[in-house]
Design a protein around this motif. Structure first.
Motif, PDB file in Angstrom:
ATOM      1  N   VAL A  25      37.054  41.006  48.102  1.00 34.22           N
ATOM      2  CA  VAL A  25      36.708  41.711  46.867  1.00 34.22           C
ATOM      3  C   VAL A  25      35.973  40.781  45.904  1.00 34.22           C
ATOM      4  N   ALA A  26      36.478  39.559  45.738  1.00 34.35           N
ATOM      5  CA  ALA A  26      35.921  38.650  44.738  1.00 34.35           C
ATOM      6  C   ALA A  26      35.937  37.209  45.235  1.00 34.35           C
ATOM      7  N   VAL A  27      34.886  36.463  44.897  1.00 33.50           N
ATOM      8  CA  VAL A  27      34.847  35.031  45.164  1.00 33.50           C
ATOM      9  C   VAL A  27      34.925  34.303  43.827  1.00 33.50           C
ATOM     10  N   VAL A  28      35.647  33.196  43.817  1.00 29.38           N
ATOM     11  CA  VAL A  28      35.772  32.387  42.610  1.00 29.38           C
ATOM     12  C   VAL A  28      35.478  30.944  42.979  1.00 29.38           C
ATOM     13  N   ASP A  29      34.506  30.365  42.304  1.00 31.88           N
ATOM     14  CA  ASP A  29      34.201  28.948  42.502  1.00 31.88           C
ATOM     15  C   ASP A  29      34.920  28.148  41.422  1.00 31.88           C
ATOM     16  N   ILE A  30      35.607  27.101  41.836  1.00 36.18           N
ATOM     17  CA  ILE A  30      36.456  26.322  40.925  1.00 36.18           C
ATOM     18  C   ILE A  30      35.704  25.091  40.455  1.00 36.18           C
ATOM     19  N   LYS A  31      35.558  24.954  39.151  1.00 38.15           N
ATOM     20  CA  LYS A  31      34.875  23.819  38.546  1.00 38.15           C
ATOM     21  C   LYS A  31      35.824  23.112  37.577  1.00 38.15           C
ATOM     22  N   THR A  45      30.373  36.416  52.225  1.00 41.55           N
ATOM     23  CA  THR A  45      31.692  37.009  52.450  1.00 41.55           C
ATOM     24  C   THR A  45      31.687  38.527  52.387  1.00 41.55           C
ATOM     25  N   GLY A  46      30.656  39.096  51.747  1.00 40.64           N
ATOM     26  CA  GLY A  46      30.628  40.539  51.550  1.00 40.64           C
ATOM     27  C   GLY A  46      31.382  40.984  50.318  1.00 40.64           C
ATOM     28  N   ALA A  47      31.822  40.042  49.496  1.00 42.91           N
ATOM     29  CA  ALA A  47      32.547  40.386  48.267  1.00 42.91           C
ATOM     30  C   ALA A  47      31.579  40.930  47.226  1.00 42.91           C
ATOM     31  N   GLY A  48      32.057  41.849  46.418  1.00 43.06           N
ATOM     32  CA  GLY A  48      31.198  42.439  45.396  1.00 43.06           C
ATOM     33  C   GLY A  48      31.300  41.783  44.042  1.00 43.06           C
ATOM     34  N   GLU A  49      32.289  40.913  43.862  1.00 45.16           N
ATOM     35  CA  GLU A  49      32.522  40.285  42.559  1.00 45.16           C
ATOM     36  C   GLU A  49      32.493  38.771  42.702  1.00 45.16           C
ATOM     37  N   GLY A  50      32.192  38.090  41.592  1.00 49.30           N
ATOM     38  CA  GLY A  50      32.192  36.634  41.622  1.00 49.30           C
ATOM     39  C   GLY A  50      32.358  36.053  40.230  1.00 49.30           C
ATOM     40  N   LEU A  86      34.941  43.307  37.752  1.00 49.38           N
ATOM     41  CA  LEU A  86      36.364  43.627  37.878  1.00 49.38           C
ATOM     42  C   LEU A  86      37.237  42.432  37.486  1.00 49.38           C
ATOM     43  N   LEU A  87      36.699  41.222  37.630  1.00 48.62           N
ATOM     44  CA  LEU A  87      37.457  40.026  37.248  1.00 48.62           C
ATOM     45  C   LEU A  87      37.695  39.967  35.741  1.00 48.62           C
ATOM     46  N   ALA A  88      36.889  40.704  34.982  1.00 47.35           N
ATOM     47  CA  ALA A  88      37.026  40.701  33.524  1.00 47.35           C
ATOM     48  C   ALA A  88      37.821  41.898  33.013  1.00 47.35           C
ATOM     49  N   ASN A  89      38.440  42.655  33.889  1.00 46.94           N
ATOM     50  CA  ASN A  89      39.224  43.822  33.477  1.00 46.94           C
ATOM     51  C   ASN A  89      40.345  43.442  32.522  1.00 46.94           C
ATOM     52  N   ALA A 143      32.663  35.317  34.165  1.00 43.07           N
ATOM     53  CA  ALA A 143      32.301  36.391  35.083  1.00 43.07           C
ATOM     54  C   ALA A 143      31.243  37.262  34.428  1.00 43.07           C
ATOM     55  N   PRO A 144      30.401  37.930  35.220  1.00 39.42           N
ATOM     56  CA  PRO A 144      29.403  38.834  34.639  1.00 39.42           C
ATOM     57  C   PRO A 144      30.080  39.964  33.860  1.00 39.42           C
TER      58      PRO A 144
END
Length: 380
Positions: free
Chosen positions: A235-241, A267-272, A289-292, A284-285
């Motif tokens: 569903v979502a990818v998160v890059d850690i910085k 990955t085919g994920a729709g969120e990042g 969905l990550l900003a819900n 997040a943009p």
């Protein structure tokens, strides 16, 4: 050595970057404790050349050596007319480097020139990021999403368990405040990451998820820091910085978030999004969905879709890779005039983009091992 009331200290010459020999560190400490000045100690070769001192019973050979000028800078290199072998698989770091600096790409991916393991020690900001990532990877692993509160508590425990073995510099004298702040940031980041993935509808998480996918004619590989999934898949990818908050925010706002674009396509994920550990913030943009839920720890960035960076990548690869087929002019893009960009590269990857230290060295050069070859280290 001490002769009566006179003391002579002789040092071996070394570069400014070289670390003092442990023996000299001990001598220097003893001299400082006795009030003897430690600055300006003579170099043995200079004493011999000048005839201005005694080196006791030792004989030190000396000879003249012509100074070799450092490699001059040049904006392009000639590698002959034979086409360079291209990569069968592509990672984000490889794709970004071939656009930012083709010479560095050639040295690393074609000639396979590698720096020695002991050539440099990681700077402390790099160590912070590596250690924070390792802690989060152990806490979240591969499986169902844990309870956010338990993830936060577990991150603090893992941090304490691994600090001395994985990040001994941070466990040393004078680093107590640094370690305490990082411990707090990592544990809060663990909770934030779990809660944001849950808000996006994820039920499972996988850290360091491998990529192996063909997308638009490119075979992608590599590893994604964090992938949240539901029963249907990613569903979502998160890059850690560990830092670079402003840089990542600007990339999202300007449609240049290439790393997220590659990870989402692979990955085919729709969120990042980007988890900025030291800021306890997730970027997040806007509309993601990550900003819900209106979480104050989430910064929703207005800008084009992340996929816009992927579209730009495909366009630039077709326009800017002529040097692979005819490597007689391999460009060194960080040395080129930033105003001269006929291919529009800086619209996606900017070799001069500043990192958190905000100095004037091109971003891609900060992490490159070939400065002595291209001439950049000689200039600096």
């Amino acid at each position: 050595c001490r002769v009566g009331e006179r003391m002579l200290v002789v040092l071996s010459p070394g570069s400014e970057e070289a670390r003092p020999h442990p023996f000299w560190s001990a001598v220097e400490g003893a001299l400082a404790a006795s009030g003897f000045p430690t600055s300006g100690a003579p170099v043995v070769e200079n004493l011999v050349a000048d005839g201005g001192g005694s080196v006791g019973p030792w004989k030190v050979p000396a000879h003249a050596q012509k100074i070799v000028e450092p490699q001059p800078e040049r904006t392009s290199w000639d590698a002959g007319a034979t086409p360079l072998p291209d990569r069968e698989k592509h990672s984000y770091s490889e794709l970004a480097l071939r656009l930012q600096c083709p010479l560095s790409w050639t040295l690393q991916y074609v000639l396979d020139l590698q720096a020695g393991r002991s050539a440099t020690l990681p700077e402390i900001h790099t160590l912070r990021g590596t250690f924070a990532h390792a802690v989060l990877e152990e806490v979240l692993g591969d499986g169902p999403l844990p309870d956010p509160e338990k993830a936060e508590k577990r991150a603090a425990e893992v941090f304490d368990q691994r600090l001395r073995s994985d990040a001994p510099v941070l466990a040393g004298p004078g680093q107590e405040g640094e370690a305490r702040d990082l411990r707090s940031a990592v544990s809060e980041a663990a909770r934030l990451l779990v809660e944001r993935l849950q808000a996006a509808g994820c039920t499972h998480v996988k850290m360091e998820m491998p990529i192996d996918a063909r997308v638009d004619g490119l075979v992608l590989d590599g590893f994604v820091d964090c992938v949240g999934s539901d029963k249907k898949g990613p569903v979502a990818v998160v890059d850690i910085k560990s830092g670079s908050h402003g840089q990542r925010r600007d990339q999202l706002a300007e449609g240049r978030a290439l790393q997220l674009a590659v990870y989402q396509k692979g990955t085919g994920a729709g969120e990042g999004g980007y988890l900025i550990v030291n800021r306890r913030t997730l970027l997040a943009p806007k509309g993601s969905l990550l900003a819900n839920g209106g979480d104050h720890r989430v910064e929703a960035v207005q800008g084009p879709e992340v996929s816009e960076a992927w579209r730009k990548l495909l366009t630039l690869l077709a326009k800017a890779d002529d040097w692979i087929k005819d490597p007689r002019r391999i460009p060194v893009r960080p040395l080129l005039d930033p105003e001269s960009d006929p291919d529009g590269l800086t619209d996606l990857v900017n070799p001069r983009e500043l990192d958190w230290r905000e100095d004037d060295r091109p971003h891609v050069c900060k992490y490159c091992s070939y400065g002595a070859l291209c001439g950049r280290d000689g200039r600096d």
